[in-house]
Design a protein around this motif. Structure first.
Motif, short mmCIF file in Angstrom:
data_model
loop_
_atom_site.label_atom_id
_atom_site.label_comp_id
_atom_site.label_asym_id
_atom_site.label_seq_id
_atom_site.Cartn_x
_atom_site.Cartn_y
_atom_site.Cartn_z
N SER A 55 3.13 1.30 -5.31
CA SER A 55 3.26 2.72 -4.98
C SER A 55 4.02 2.92 -3.66
CB SER A 55 1.86 3.33 -4.84
OG SER A 55 1.23 2.79 -3.68
N TYR A 56 4.25 4.18 -3.35
CA TYR A 56 4.88 4.54 -2.08
C TYR A 56 3.99 4.12 -0.91
CZ TYR A 56 7.42 7.22 1.40
OH TYR A 56 8.14 7.58 2.50
N HIS A 57 2.70 4.22 -1.10
CA HIS A 57 1.76 3.78 -0.07
C HIS A 57 1.94 2.29 0.23
CE1 HIS A 57 -1.87 3.41 2.33
NE2 HIS A 57 -2.23 2.40 1.55
N ASP A 58 2.15 1.48 -0.82
CA ASP A 58 2.37 0.05 -0.64
C ASP A 58 3.62 -0.20 0.21
OD1 ASP A 58 0.15 -0.69 -2.23
OD2 ASP A 58 1.35 -0.42 -4.05
N ALA A 60 4.93 1.96 2.44
CA ALA A 60 4.65 2.44 3.80
C ALA A 60 3.85 1.42 4.62
CB ALA A 60 3.94 3.78 3.75
N VAL A 61 2.84 0.81 4.02
CA VAL A 61 2.02 -0.15 4.77
C VAL A 61 2.73 -1.49 4.97
CG1 VAL A 61 -0.17 0.93 4.13
CG2 VAL A 61 0.71 -0.98 2.78
N PRO A 129 4.84 6.95 10.78
CA PRO A 129 4.45 7.17 9.38
C PRO A 129 4.41 8.64 8.94
CG PRO A 129 3.05 5.51 10.37
CD PRO A 129 3.89 6.08 11.48
N GLY A 133 5.91 10.54 5.15
CA GLY A 133 4.77 10.72 4.26
C GLY A 133 5.21 11.01 2.83
N PHE A 134 4.33 10.77 1.89
CA PHE A 134 4.65 10.99 0.47
C PHE A 134 5.03 12.45 0.22
CE2 PHE A 134 3.55 11.36 -4.11
CZ PHE A 134 4.48 10.43 -4.57
#
Length: 142
Positions: A55-58, A60-61, A129, A133-134
């Motif tokens: 995902s996009y979260h993956d 970003a982190v 971040p 953001g998404f």
């Protein structure tokens, strides 16, 4: 073998970068690719590749808190007309904690890399971040 990304500077992009991008763009086997510039060799290399299910979260982190990176993210979404769409985002990650020299190196090589990675729809620049953001991704596709 390396491809020259910009005639105005000494940055190079490895063949792996272009191959990974084409696999993401045409075969949809990657959700994102993170690129970095090797400081000694001045080559743009693949730092991390996210599988299609990530995902996009993956993404970003996976970005470091104190080093610059480039990333390309394949954003899939459904329009109000119920059509499935996909857009490629080019993200320049330049956190406040990174060194000035590194920020300058990434800023000067960005346009050359963008020219090689054909088919990018949108571009984001972020220093923290919240700037990537998404919700920023979703807003760009409306």
């Amino acid at each position: 073998m390396a491809l020259k990304t910009a005639s105005t500077n000494s940055m190079w992009m490895t063949e792996e970068c272009k191959r990974s991008f084409m696999e993401m763009k045409w075969k949809k086997v990657h959700r994102y690719i993170v690129f970095k510039i090797e400081e000694k060799s001045k080559k743009v290399t693949v730092d991390k590749v996210g599988a299609a299910g990530e995902s996009y979260h993956d993404l970003a982190v996976s970005l470091p808190e104190d080093d610059c990176r480039y990333a390309v993210f394949d954003f899939d979404y459904v329009t109000v007309d119920n059509c499935r769409m996909s857009k490629l985002f080019f993200i320049t990650w330049s956190p406040e904690a990174s060194r000035i020299r590194e920020k300058m190196m990434y800023a000067t090589s960005k346009s050359g890399l963008r020219r090689v990675l054909e088919g990018i729809h949108y571009e984001l620049q972020a220093t923290d971040p919240t700037e990537m953001g998404f919700d920023k991704i979703q807003d760009r596709t409306k």
